[in-house]
Write an enzyme that holds these catalytic residues in place. Structure first.
Site, mmCIF file in Angstrom:
data_model
loop_
_atom_site.group_PDB
_atom_site.id
_atom_site.type_symbol
_atom_site.label_atom_id
_atom_site.label_comp_id
_atom_site.label_asym_id
_atom_site.label_seq_id
_atom_site.Cartn_x
_atom_site.Cartn_y
_atom_site.Cartn_z
ATOM 1 C CD GLU A 66 38.686 46.335 43.886
ATOM 2 O OE1 GLU A 66 39.627 45.566 43.648
ATOM 3 O OE2 GLU A 66 37.559 45.960 44.236
ATOM 4 N NE ARG A 67 40.072 47.978 49.909
ATOM 5 C CZ ARG A 67 40.708 47.032 50.551
ATOM 6 N NH1 ARG A 67 41.832 47.293 51.175
ATOM 7 N NH2 ARG A 67 40.230 45.809 50.595
ATOM 8 C CD GLU A 112 30.093 47.078 57.954
ATOM 9 O OE1 GLU A 112 30.227 46.554 56.828
ATOM 10 O OE2 GLU A 112 29.213 47.918 58.197
ATOM 11 C CB ILE A 147 30.977 38.266 38.711
ATOM 12 C CG1 ILE A 147 31.329 37.165 39.733
ATOM 13 C CG2 ILE A 147 32.195 38.696 37.899
ATOM 14 C CD1 ILE A 147 32.181 37.607 40.917
ATOM 15 N N PRO A 185 29.280 32.171 46.715
ATOM 16 C CG PRO A 185 27.754 30.725 45.690
ATOM 17 C CD PRO A 185 29.172 31.201 45.602
#
Ligand SMILES: Cc1cc2nc3c(=O)[nH]c(=O)nc-3n(C[C@H](O)[C@H](O)[C@H](O)COP(=O)(O)OP(=O)(O)OC[C@H]3O[C@@H](n4cnc5c(N)ncnc54)[C@H](O)[C@@H]3O)c2cc1C
Length: 381
Positions: free
Chosen positions: A243-244, A369, A157, A128
């Site tokens: 992952e990217r 960003e 998640i 959070p």
């Protein structure tokens, strides 16, 4: 010139996978979107059919395939317009942590289930109060004899509801340096103290379950430490290139779907005089501009896939690809919807779902960003 060299085996795999999707996914995709979740059975079915974790070694039940099998799965799955069966997340993002950093005992315990679909995985970093800045993680991991006590909460998640094993990032509260304090642990479904919170209702990616997870003095065996203690941050960083890249693949394969659909639409839709809309120069130029950008992005991503397969360090480029392809997919979809005018706005138009789904891609796996922040650092600006 083809950058990626698909063999006969790859083509045969693609054909089998498409037959599987036509039988087991496409007929249910619309219902899964409405349900905001997929049946857990879908994971077992696709695993048993041999399409999960294609890179995992044969000795753990995988097919020991190269990364091109992952590109095929990502590409063909994107065409089904459903996001719930998050195969790329499971096979190419989460399971590689276990495959690369897990002990032999851990691999034998988890990998066969990951391949068969009996174990659905998730990775839990975000909290959070800690998203982009992982150094502010609050979830703790405290050793107590042969056990580790995990306490804290995670949010947003993916696969949170269905997951059987979660890779959790947590910190040792006795270590001040947040990067050295972080380790990765596997928490299994059914462990006392591990519970799920809300199934989050998102603007897009409706069929994918995204949830809150809670760890309330959750005791796991020491053997569930993934890799070495204190190396959590480095392990996360080590896996971000893939992952990217996977995010960029999903974005650009999706953008290709959108532009192909738009070209079809403008060729077959006529004005009052019977002239196809694609004959108007304003429409032509817009489609040409978008097709050009998508083609450039496809070429860039294919080159990155080839470099990644050769184990080259393309962290800068995959970060560039992640922000640029996800922005491009958003831009192209928004522009096509506007060009379709009133028909662009109706819920039955598949581009409407695509527009909602793409919106999320600039946020997860590191916001766009943050991608620019990383690139600026790598460029030593
Ligand atoms: C559908 C979905 C699925 C997700 N799945 C997962 C998952 O499976 N596992 C998981 O761990 N997380 C998951 N996430 C969480 C996701 O990774 C985070 O939302 C993301 O990292 C951003 O964190 P945040 O939302 O807390 O935003 P914040 O980090 O609070 O950022 C807020 C805004 O500030 C900007 N910002 C922050 N820091 C900087 C900076 N240094 N420079 C410039 N701008 C900055 C951000 O770009 C953003 O626009 C998921 C999120 C979504 C929406």
């Amino acid at each position: 010139m083809n950058i990626l060299n698909y063999t006969e085996d790859h083509h045969a795999f693609r054909k089998r996978f498409n037959e599987y999707l036509a039988r087991e996914v496409i007929p249910y995709a619309a219902q899964w979107e409405k349900d905001h979740i997929i049946p857990k059975e879908a994971w077992k079915k696709v695993g048993q059919a041999g399409f999960l974790c294609t890179n995992v070694d044969k000795k753990y039940g995988g097919m020991g395939g190269d990364f091109l099998y992952s590109t095929i799965v990502c590409q063909e799955l994107t065409k089904t317009c459903q996001t719930g069966l998050a195969m790329s997340l499971h096979s190419d993002v989460v399971v590689p942590y276990i495959d690369e950093y897990g002990s032999e005992e851990m691999k034998q315990r988890f990998l066969p289930g990951c391949v068969s679909g009996d174990i659905v995985t998730a990775v839990a970093m975000t909290e959070p109060d800690a998203g982009s800045d992982l150094s502010s993680l609050k979830t703790t991991a405290v050793e107590d004899g042969d056990e580790i006590i995990i306490s804290g909460s995670k949010t947003f998640i993916s696969n949170g509801i269905h997951c059987d094993a979660v890779v959790v990032a947590a910190r040792d509260p006795k270590i001040d340096n947040p990067y050295q304090a972080m380790s990765l642990y596997i928490v299994e479904d059914g462990t006392p103290g591990f519970s799920r919170g809300r199934h989050l209702d998102k603007m897009g990616w409706h069929s994918q379950d995204t949830a809150e997870l809670f760890f309330n003095d959750c005791r796991i065996p020491k053997e569930n430490l993934l890799g070495e203690k204190g190396y959590g941050f480095l392990m996360l960083m080590g896996k971000l290139q893939q992952e990217r890249l996977v995010c960029s693949m999903g974005a650009i394969y999706g953008a290709r779907q959108v532009i192909n659909g738009a070209v079809d639409y403008f060729k077959t839709t006529k004005d009052a005089s019977g002239k196809p809309l694609s004959k108007y120069q304003a429409i032509q130029f817009a489609l040409v501009e978008m097709e050009t950008e998508v083609k450039i992005a496809e070429t860039f991503v294919d080159k990155l896939i080839a470099d990644h397969m050769e184990k080259k360090d393309v962290k800068t480029e995959t970060s560039m690809a992640k922000f640029w392809t996800t922005d491009l997919a958003n831009r192209v979809t928004g522009r096509c919807i506007e060009m379709m005018e009133d028909l662009g706005m109706v819920e039955q138009n598949p581009l409407v779902q695509a527009w909602r789904d793409f919106r999320i891609t600039s946020i997860f796996a590191g916001t766009n960003e943050i991608m620019k922040f990383i690139i600026a650092k790598l460029m030593q600006l």
